[in-house]
Write a protein that holds these residues in place. Sequence first.
Motif, PDB file in Angstrom:
ATOM      1  N   GLU A  71       0.063   3.882   0.199  1.00 36.97           N
ATOM      2  CA  GLU A  71       0.286   4.251  -1.193  1.00 36.97           C
ATOM      3  C   GLU A  71       0.029   3.016  -2.061  1.00 36.97           C
ATOM      4  O   GLU A  71       0.371   1.897  -1.665  1.00 36.97           O
ATOM      5  N   ASN A  72      -0.556   3.213  -3.225  1.00 38.30           N
ATOM      6  CA  ASN A  72      -0.784   2.141  -4.197  1.00 38.30           C
ATOM      7  C   ASN A  72      -1.453   0.917  -3.587  1.00 38.30           C
ATOM      8  O   ASN A  72      -1.030  -0.220  -3.796  1.00 38.30           O
ATOM      9  N   GLU A 102      -4.661  12.868  -0.796  1.00 39.20           N
ATOM     10  CA  GLU A 102      -4.354  12.835  -2.221  1.00 39.20           C
ATOM     11  C   GLU A 102      -4.795  14.169  -2.786  1.00 39.20           C
ATOM     12  O   GLU A 102      -5.908  14.623  -2.562  1.00 39.20           O
ATOM     13  N   ARG A 135      -4.247   5.229  -5.528  1.00 44.84           N
ATOM     14  CA  ARG A 135      -2.909   5.824  -5.456  1.00 44.84           C
ATOM     15  C   ARG A 135      -2.538   6.095  -4.006  1.00 44.84           C
ATOM     16  O   ARG A 135      -1.433   5.831  -3.568  1.00 44.84           O
ATOM     17  N   ARG A 136      -3.470   6.610  -3.249  1.00 45.14           N
ATOM     18  CA  ARG A 136      -3.272   6.843  -1.821  1.00 45.14           C
ATOM     19  C   ARG A 136      -4.629   6.712  -1.142  1.00 45.14           C
ATOM     20  O   ARG A 136      -5.627   7.206  -1.645  1.00 45.14           O
ATOM     21  N   SER A 181      -2.186   5.568   6.486  1.00 42.76           N
ATOM     22  CA  SER A 181      -2.426   5.762   5.055  1.00 42.76           C
ATOM     23  C   SER A 181      -1.500   4.843   4.283  1.00 42.76           C
ATOM     24  O   SER A 181      -0.444   4.450   4.781  1.00 42.76           O
TER      25      SER A 181
END
Length: 115
Positions: free
Chosen positions: A91-92, A29, A103-104, A89
Amino acid sequence: MKHSFLPVFLLMSGLLFYPLSALGSHHEETTAVAAGKQYPNNEGKVVDVMDTTGYTYMQLENGDRLFWIAAPTTHVKLGDHIKFVESMSMENFTSKTLNRTFRRIIFVSSTMIKK
């Protein structure tokens, strides 16, 4: 009307030296911070830490980037230099335990404190 292929040629030759795959290869991020020490991509300095059952969430700083990782329970202190092995990884990602959405976040299989 005469067309010049020079701009297209310059763009394409630039991509030969910096391929498109490299443009999206960073998983961190990217939140701007003051320029700090630059580590390899799988390392960082702990600037925030939160423990939950089974996981330790760490915000790491690497150069001018801040990013979050989630690791199996790990005993770390602010300022520790961490090396990690990435599993995936997301997202959200919402942690129900922390009642927080990242967010990440990078889920890691192991961490090591570097001296």
